[in-house]
Design an enzyme around this catalytic site. Structure first.
Site, PDB file in Angstrom:
ATOM      1  N   ARG A   8     -14.676   6.410   9.458  1.00 42.37           N
ATOM      2  CA  ARG A   8     -14.325   5.291  10.253  1.00 42.37           C
ATOM      3  C   ARG A   8     -14.362   5.595  11.937  1.00 42.37           C
ATOM      4  O   ARG A   8     -13.639   5.584  12.396  1.00 42.37           O
ATOM      5  CB  ARG A   8     -12.840   4.450   9.870  1.00 42.37           C
ATOM      6  CG  ARG A   8     -13.157   4.023   8.255  1.00 42.37           C
ATOM      7  CD  ARG A   8     -11.698   3.427   7.728  1.00 42.37           C
ATOM      8  NE  ARG A   8     -11.394   3.607   6.448  1.00 42.37           N
ATOM      9  CZ  ARG A   8     -10.559   3.560   5.914  1.00 42.37           C
ATOM     10  NH1 ARG A   8      -9.263   3.869   5.935  1.00 42.37           N
ATOM     11  NH2 ARG A   8     -10.781   3.435   3.986  1.00 42.37           N
TER      12      ARG A   8
ATOM     13  N   LYS B  56      -8.725  -0.206  -8.316  1.00 38.01           N
ATOM     14  CA  LYS B  56      -9.233  -1.036  -7.725  1.00 38.01           C
ATOM     15  C   LYS B  56      -9.955  -0.227  -7.195  1.00 38.01           C
ATOM     16  O   LYS B  56      -9.996   0.580  -6.894  1.00 38.01           O
ATOM     17  CB  LYS B  56      -8.134  -1.299  -6.744  1.00 38.01           C
ATOM     18  CG  LYS B  56      -8.563  -2.169  -5.243  1.00 38.01           C
ATOM     19  CD  LYS B  56      -7.970  -2.668  -4.421  1.00 38.01           C
ATOM     20  CE  LYS B  56      -7.846  -3.171  -3.044  1.00 38.01           C
ATOM     21  NZ  LYS B  56      -8.866  -2.143  -2.353  1.00 38.01           N
TER      22      LYS B  56
ATOM     23  N   TYR C 289      -2.713   5.724  -4.106  1.00 35.07           N
ATOM     24  CA  TYR C 289      -3.094   6.249  -4.298  1.00 35.07           C
ATOM     25  C   TYR C 289      -2.807   7.738  -4.561  1.00 35.07           C
ATOM     26  O   TYR C 289      -1.909   7.751  -4.699  1.00 35.07           O
ATOM     27  CB  TYR C 289      -3.252   7.131  -2.757  1.00 35.07           C
ATOM     28  CG  TYR C 289      -4.004   5.866  -1.736  1.00 35.07           C
ATOM     29  CD1 TYR C 289      -5.314   5.924  -2.623  1.00 35.07           C
ATOM     30  CD2 TYR C 289      -3.289   5.658  -1.384  1.00 35.07           C
ATOM     31  CE1 TYR C 289      -6.187   4.319  -1.159  1.00 35.07           C
ATOM     32  CE2 TYR C 289      -4.782   4.546   0.219  1.00 35.07           C
ATOM     33  CZ  TYR C 289      -5.704   4.030  -0.319  1.00 35.07           C
ATOM     34  OH  TYR C 289      -5.965   2.929   0.630  1.00 35.07           O
TER      35      TYR C 289
ATOM     36  N   ASP D 144     -12.654  -7.959  -3.934  1.00 31.89           N
ATOM     37  CA  ASP D 144     -12.321  -8.221  -2.634  1.00 31.89           C
ATOM     38  C   ASP D 144     -13.233  -8.225  -2.359  1.00 31.89           C
ATOM     39  O   ASP D 144     -14.468  -7.724  -2.304  1.00 31.89           O
ATOM     40  CB  ASP D 144     -11.023  -7.693  -2.533  1.00 31.89           C
ATOM     41  CG  ASP D 144     -11.192  -6.096  -2.510  1.00 31.89           C
ATOM     42  OD1 ASP D 144     -12.286  -5.707  -2.510  1.00 31.89           O
ATOM     43  OD2 ASP D 144     -10.609  -5.303  -2.330  1.00 31.89           O
ATOM     44  N   THR D 145     -13.260  -7.889  -0.870  1.00 31.37           N
ATOM     45  CA  THR D 145     -14.271  -7.588   0.008  1.00 31.37           C
ATOM     46  C   THR D 145     -15.472  -8.643   0.873  1.00 31.37           C
ATOM     47  O   THR D 145     -15.581  -9.671   0.066  1.00 31.37           O
ATOM     48  CB  THR D 145     -14.922  -6.154  -0.344  1.00 31.37           C
ATOM     49  OG1 THR D 145     -14.160  -5.162  -0.321  1.00 31.37           O
ATOM     50  CG2 THR D 145     -16.176  -5.883   1.309  1.00 31.37           C
ATOM     51  N   GLY D 146     -14.577  -9.028   1.928  1.00 29.80           N
ATOM     52  CA  GLY D 146     -15.635 -10.088   2.865  1.00 29.80           C
ATOM     53  C   GLY D 146     -15.291 -11.702   2.336  1.00 29.80           C
ATOM     54  O   GLY D 146     -15.851 -12.762   3.295  1.00 29.80           O
ATOM     55  N   ILE D 147     -13.663 -11.719   1.950  1.00 30.46           N
ATOM     56  CA  ILE D 147     -13.647 -12.843   1.352  1.00 30.46           C
ATOM     57  C   ILE D 147     -13.182 -13.383   3.198  1.00 30.46           C
ATOM     58  O   ILE D 147     -11.864 -12.452   3.349  1.00 30.46           O
ATOM     59  CB  ILE D 147     -12.480 -13.492   0.639  1.00 30.46           C
ATOM     60  CG1 ILE D 147     -13.288 -13.454  -0.852  1.00 30.46           C
ATOM     61  CG2 ILE D 147     -11.896 -14.321  -0.045  1.00 30.46           C
ATOM     62  CD1 ILE D 147     -12.732 -12.691  -2.091  1.00 30.46           C
ATOM     63  N   MET D 148     -13.826 -14.375   3.633  1.00 32.83           N
ATOM     64  CA  MET D 148     -13.173 -15.619   4.467  1.00 32.83           C
ATOM     65  C   MET D 148     -12.542 -17.046   4.541  1.00 32.83           C
ATOM     66  O   MET D 148     -12.029 -17.398   5.496  1.00 32.83           O
ATOM     67  CB  MET D 148     -14.303 -15.246   5.941  1.00 32.83           C
ATOM     68  CG  MET D 148     -13.937 -12.956   6.268  1.00 32.83           C
ATOM     69  SD  MET D 148     -12.241 -12.981   7.279  1.00 32.83           S
ATOM     70  CE  MET D 148     -12.969 -13.739   8.137  1.00 32.83           C
TER      71      MET D 148
ATOM     72  N   SER E 240       1.039  -1.377   0.537  1.00 23.38           N
ATOM     73  CA  SER E 240       0.076  -0.046  -0.324  1.00 23.38           C
ATOM     74  C   SER E 240       0.487   1.512  -0.108  1.00 23.38           C
ATOM     75  O   SER E 240       2.201   1.217   0.588  1.00 23.38           O
ATOM     76  CB  SER E 240      -0.622   0.060   1.329  1.00 23.38           C
ATOM     77  OG  SER E 240      -1.875   1.607   1.628  1.00 23.38           O
TER      78      SER E 240
ATOM     79  N   ARG F 120      -8.080  -8.506   5.873  1.00 27.31           N
ATOM     80  CA  ARG F 120      -8.878  -8.702   7.159  1.00 27.31           C
ATOM     81  C   ARG F 120      -7.985 -10.471   7.325  1.00 27.31           C
ATOM     82  O   ARG F 120      -7.417 -10.551   8.266  1.00 27.31           O
ATOM     83  CB  ARG F 120      -9.629  -8.655   7.344  1.00 27.31           C
ATOM     84  CG  ARG F 120     -10.516  -6.967   7.326  1.00 27.31           C
ATOM     85  CD  ARG F 120     -11.803  -6.512   7.912  1.00 27.31           C
ATOM     86  NE  ARG F 120     -12.275  -5.233   7.904  1.00 27.31           N
ATOM     87  CZ  ARG F 120     -12.940  -5.266   6.937  1.00 27.31           C
ATOM     88  NH1 ARG F 120     -12.916  -5.412   6.041  1.00 27.31           N
ATOM     89  NH2 ARG F 120     -13.284  -3.826   6.533  1.00 27.31           N
TER      90      ARG F 120
ATOM     91  N   HIS G 160     -14.092  -1.528  -1.276  1.00 21.91           N
ATOM     92  CA  HIS G 160     -12.624  -1.070   0.467  1.00 21.91           C
ATOM     93  C   HIS G 160     -13.066  -1.722   1.180  1.00 21.91           C
ATOM     94  O   HIS G 160     -12.671  -1.103   1.924  1.00 21.91           O
ATOM     95  CB  HIS G 160     -12.715   0.596   0.309  1.00 21.91           C
ATOM     96  CG  HIS G 160     -11.236   0.975   0.393  1.00 21.91           C
ATOM     97  ND1 HIS G 160     -10.955   1.774  -0.486  1.00 21.91           N
ATOM     98  CD2 HIS G 160      -9.903   1.144   1.445  1.00 21.91           C
ATOM     99  CE1 HIS G 160      -9.338   1.981   0.288  1.00 21.91           C
ATOM    100  NE2 HIS G 160      -9.409   1.751   1.039  1.00 21.91           N
TER     101      HIS G 160
ATOM    102  N   GLN H 210       0.770  -0.381  -4.977  1.00 18.73           N
ATOM    103  CA  GLN H 210      -1.382   0.344  -4.823  1.00 18.73           C
ATOM    104  C   GLN H 210      -0.572   1.634  -4.738  1.00 18.73           C
ATOM    105  O   GLN H 210      -0.264   2.187  -4.081  1.00 18.73           O
ATOM    106  CB  GLN H 210      -1.997  -0.613  -3.973  1.00 18.73           C
ATOM    107  CG  GLN H 210      -3.849   0.392  -3.184  1.00 18.73           C
ATOM    108  CD  GLN H 210      -2.848   1.770  -2.353  1.00 18.73           C
ATOM    109  OE1 GLN H 210      -2.315   1.303  -1.447  1.00 18.73           O
ATOM    110  NE2 GLN H 210      -3.901   2.552  -2.839  1.00 18.73           N
TER     111      GLN H 210
ATOM    112  N   THR I 110      -6.088   3.057  -7.264  1.00 13.52           N
ATOM    113  CA  THR I 110      -7.297   3.031  -6.465  1.00 13.52           C
ATOM    114  C   THR I 110      -7.669   4.350  -6.238  1.00 13.52           C
ATOM    115  O   THR I 110      -8.180   5.161  -6.208  1.00 13.52           O
ATOM    116  CB  THR I 110      -7.120   2.710  -4.475  1.00 13.52           C
ATOM    117  OG1 THR I 110      -6.730   1.373  -4.157  1.00 13.52           O
ATOM    118  CG2 THR I 110      -7.901   2.546  -3.684  1.00 13.52           C
TER     119      THR I 110
END
Length: 412
Positions: free
Chosen positions: A195, A276, A160, A331-335, A136, A355, A300, A158, A186
């Protein structure tokens, strides 16, 4: 009548074998982790609240993240039977080069705050497992440091877009000089999301110590020891900052970035470029016309716009619209490994974990990241065998049914 007899000691001997004790505490706790959620539990015990909440949390009411995870729960697999799955391969090509699994480590900021090994642990684990590692802009290790610890790894950067364009392009040039092969641009952070956990915790870099944060860290002595005995936390791409995370994002990032800026970045970068933060079919089509190599369907991690589209729900529509023109990632939520296999079946070429990787990092440094990747690899292989497929190419949308809880009141 049941015939009874006194047990023969020789017959009892095989039943009385005990496991050999594991004296290394890290090894012992990581072996007990059978799922990513198990690693999360360990991570929460070992990490102070502020950095754990930074990892765990999302924007506002955290609905985007909850819905993204629910979407993966709300699927039904359709297995085929009587298929030869004695040998299963999870490898194929992504952006023109092989990967051992269709998953990579997503770019995450403040990583050394979670555990002192930080990005170095993620890069080395990714190198060992043959998957990409994305660094990042907000990372706590430099481009050159990642290259040094993972010289043969597939490293991505990545980006910004900052208000200071020269500063942004200096990072891009450094990534190119270090042989990073892919640039992730991104585009979903014109301003910082709300947040709320971070605001309530006063989360900042460097961390602001209060009686509350000290009290929370005391029961976690190893995190405290690492914090005090390693170099001060700072952004590797930023000289200094003394405010909160949200204040930093708002000060640095440029809300005026548009497609013309993206074209300019594309002209400056010699490798593959992936955008992204795509959240609509219309934007996916426009990016395909622009000629980027891939897009990441992402909200994100739920950390920007709350109530944003669920990437997994959006995936089939985007694949139908642009899947022949460029790679579609998600991406997002993959566990779990099952989440990854479901994504591939619905048309994703690649997935990213954020995460899930950080839980492993907090649970045990590089060994914890490696345990997270082992868990995902085992789950992917088992899911493929139970579905009756021996390679990723055999996965199709016929293997997955998305069961929606949320339906629009009227067609879009």
């Amino acid at each position: 009548m049941v015939k009874r007899q006194f047990p023969n000691p020789k017959d009892l001997a095989p039943l009385l074998k005990f496991r050999k004790p594991v004296w290394n505490g890290k090894t012992r706790r990581l072996r007990r982790a059978l799922t990513i959620d198990d690693l999360r539990t360990i991570a929460q015990r070992r990490t102070p609240r502020a950095p754990f909440d930074y990892t765990e949390g999302a924007a506002e009411q955290e609905l985007s993240l909850a819905r993204a995870r629910q979407a993966f729960s709300d699927i039904e697999f359709s297995p085929a039977i009587l298929r030869d799955v004695s040998g299963v391969s999870t490898s194929w090509e992504v952006l023109g080069a092989p990967v051992a699994m269709p998953v990579g480590i997503a770019p995450t900021g403040f990583t050394r705050m979670m555990q002192t090994e930080g990005e170095s642990a993620g890069a080395q684990a990714a190198e060992r497992f043959g998957i990409p590692f994305a660094l990042s802009t907000m990372g706590t290790a430099s481009i050159e440091e990642v290259k040094a610890v993972a010289p043969t790894g597939r490293n991505w950067f990545q980006l910004y877009m900052w208000k200071d364009r020269d500063r942004s392009m200096e990072l891009v040039q450094r990534a190119a000089d270090a042989s990073f092969d892919t640039l992730l641009v991104t585009v979903d952070v014109p301003v910082a999301g709300a947040r709320l956990r971070d605001k309530r915790n006063g989360f900042s870099i460097p961390p602001a110590l209060t009686l509350k944060t000290i009290a929370n860290a005391v029961p976690r002595p190893w995190w405290w020891w690492d914090f005090l005995t390693t170099p001060p936390l700072e952004f590797a791409s930023l000289s200094s900052w003394s405010g909160t995370v949200a204040e930093l994002l708002d000060a640095m990032f440029d809300p005026s970035v548009d497609y013309e800026d993206l074209k300019w970045v594309r002209s400056q970068w010699p490798g593959k470029i992936v955008v992204k933060g795509v959240q609509t079919v219309a934007d996916a089509k426009e990016l395909a016309e622009l000629g980027v190599d891939g897009i990441v369907l992402s909200n994100h991690g739920g950390r920007q716009l709350d109530r944003a589209p669920v990437p997994f729900h959006l995936l089939p529509q985007v694949v139908r619209a642009v899947g022949k023109d460029m790679e579609v990632h998600i991406d997002t939520g993959i566990m779990s490994g099952a989440d990854i296999i479901a994504s591939v079946a619905m048309g994703a070429r690649f997935t990213y974990i954020g995460r899930a990787y950080l839980y492993g990092l907090m649970a045990g440094g590089q060994k914890g990241v490696e345990r997270a990747l082992e868990i995902l690899q085992e789950e992917m292989t088992r899911t493929m065998r139970l579905l009756g497929v021996a390679s990723l190419e055999e996965l199709t949308s016929e293997h997955v049914t998305q069961l929606r809880r949320l339906e629009p009141l009227s067609p879009r």
